[in-house]
Design a protein around this motif. Sequence first.
Motif, PDB file in Angstrom:
ATOM      1  N   GLY A 166      34.894  36.669  37.378  1.00 42.62           N
ATOM      2  CA  GLY A 166      34.236  36.632  38.608  1.00 42.62           C
ATOM      3  C   GLY A 166      33.546  37.856  38.978  1.00 42.62           C
ATOM      4  O   GLY A 166      34.000  38.935  38.578  1.00 42.62           O
ATOM      5  N   MET A 167      32.600  37.752  39.631  1.00 37.92           N
ATOM      6  CA  MET A 167      32.090  38.483  40.551  1.00 37.92           C
ATOM      7  C   MET A 167      32.862  39.190  41.495  1.00 37.92           C
ATOM      8  O   MET A 167      33.090  40.442  41.863  1.00 37.92           O
ATOM      9  N   PHE A 168      33.624  38.007  41.971  1.00 41.35           N
ATOM     10  CA  PHE A 168      34.534  38.606  42.934  1.00 41.35           C
ATOM     11  C   PHE A 168      35.987  37.789  42.788  1.00 41.35           C
ATOM     12  O   PHE A 168      35.987  36.654  42.381  1.00 41.35           O
ATOM     13  N   ALA A 169      37.142  38.584  43.041  1.00 39.09           N
ATOM     14  CA  ALA A 169      38.547  38.113  42.390  1.00 39.09           C
ATOM     15  C   ALA A 169      39.374  38.440  43.732  1.00 39.09           C
ATOM     16  O   ALA A 169      39.304  39.515  44.332  1.00 39.09           O
ATOM     17  N   LEU A 170      40.414  37.457  43.827  1.00 38.18           N
ATOM     18  CA  LEU A 170      41.362  37.830  44.863  1.00 38.18           C
ATOM     19  C   LEU A 170      42.592  36.906  44.172  1.00 38.18           C
ATOM     20  O   LEU A 170      42.537  35.888  44.012  1.00 38.18           O
ATOM     21  N   GLY A 171      43.576  37.761  44.304  1.00 37.50           N
ATOM     22  CA  GLY A 171      44.855  36.921  43.859  1.00 37.50           C
ATOM     23  C   GLY A 171      46.177  37.356  44.212  1.00 37.50           C
ATOM     24  O   GLY A 171      46.428  38.672  44.809  1.00 37.50           O
TER      25      GLY A 171
END
Length: 490
Positions: free
Chosen positions: A247-252
Amino acid sequence: MNSKLHRIVLAAVAGSMLAGLSFSATADSNIDLVQALVSKGVLTEEEGALLTKGRNTEVEVQKKKESKSWTSRVNLRGYVQVRNTTMLGGDEGVNLWSDRSVGDDKSLGDADKNFLIRRARLIIFGDFGDHLSYYIQPDFASSVGGTSNSNASGAGNFAQLRDAYGDVYIDKTRVHRIRVGQSKVPYGFENLQSSSNRLALDRNDALNSAVRDERDLGAFYYYTPTDIQALFEDINKQGLKHSGNYGMFALGLYNGQGANARDQNDNYHVVSRFTYPWKTDSGQIYEAGIQAYRGDYISTTGAYSRRNAAGALVTATPTLGSATTPMSGRNGIEDERVGISFIMYPQPFGIQAEWNWGNTPGLDIAKNIIEKKSLNGGYVQAMYKIDNFQFLSTNGTLIPFVKWQYFDGYNKAETNSPENHVNDWELGVEWQLAPEVEIAMVYHRMNRTNLVTGARFAGATGIAANNLPPREDYENFKAEALRVQLQYNF
């Protein structure tokens, strides 16, 4: 030949071609041929329809049958890494915790010291429809009762799960997806690089100590615009040592105790990452990123050898927390970091650098307590990609590189979360003599902490049970080694 007779002959030829088809891509191409003849006026629409009558339906039916076959949805690939190390000098009895082939006859425990199967992995992956991809990866070079690095005592070369996850795509362009299962935690660039694709034989300690085995069980959202997807694919196709599409942006959210380990507290780790690749007018590709995570971590304790106030070696087991920051129940110790990454992809010259700072559980040997400690460290790597390197009948790629890494911190996932000081240099070369075979040779100058414990404690005789001189655990050492790895890709 008159035009009517011409059409009859062409119709007969086209008909015979269609009649002999086993419905596949060839069927599609021949139907296209008839349609082309109609569009050119060679055949009338009635003649074309007569020739392809029923064929389109049969082709669709055949495609549906093929799509239902599990073999069309399952792909296999894998790789094996075999290592050998020659010690060139420095302190004796050393251990490199990430590679047990680095050692000598005075090393502790099960140091392999000769040949070592570092990884033996089989990857099962595929797509089911437009909204699901799956990925399963076991490693057949793991140790029983230890970590995946084959660095703990006990039998080796047992299968252990590395990855088992599904990607759920919210849209057909695959811009938005949610990954659920055991997978790599999106923290750091080198952590996300496949071991089959990385230049250095081991990941740097500074960022790799953030997540045990780089993986954990959780759910991660990835956002990758279509233009970034295309650039990621371009980087990969050019063989530029990419990390993959995380991803260009990741959140987890993830458990926080590491791969193949159950959660120890009612607390999630939260991670986020932003990375941006771009290409200049000259064709040079760059990438820059920032990442951070936060949570509470529970360390594992065990006996280790240390010196008491009188200077004698004794065994000790640390406690978690202190009078000022006690461990109550299973709440854990604060674990948080922020890191930055920069990559100039090798075209042909390249640079890769990362650094991170934070707080983590760490052992204070003087107080024999594991408590919140600060850390910082990273690495810088330079490389040069030489394509069309010919030797005998090979025509491959040669990539010489140099890497410096520094770490002033703690390895939370190791027993007792010991302090770890690293100031290493590596000078190496990777030769991809063919897509299926790679050879790497690295001169490694080590200045680091020995994280492998052996409780080499001497009793009344002054000699340890293994007939080796007594030694304090977690000592620093300096040594030089020549490390060689052969990798098979299949």
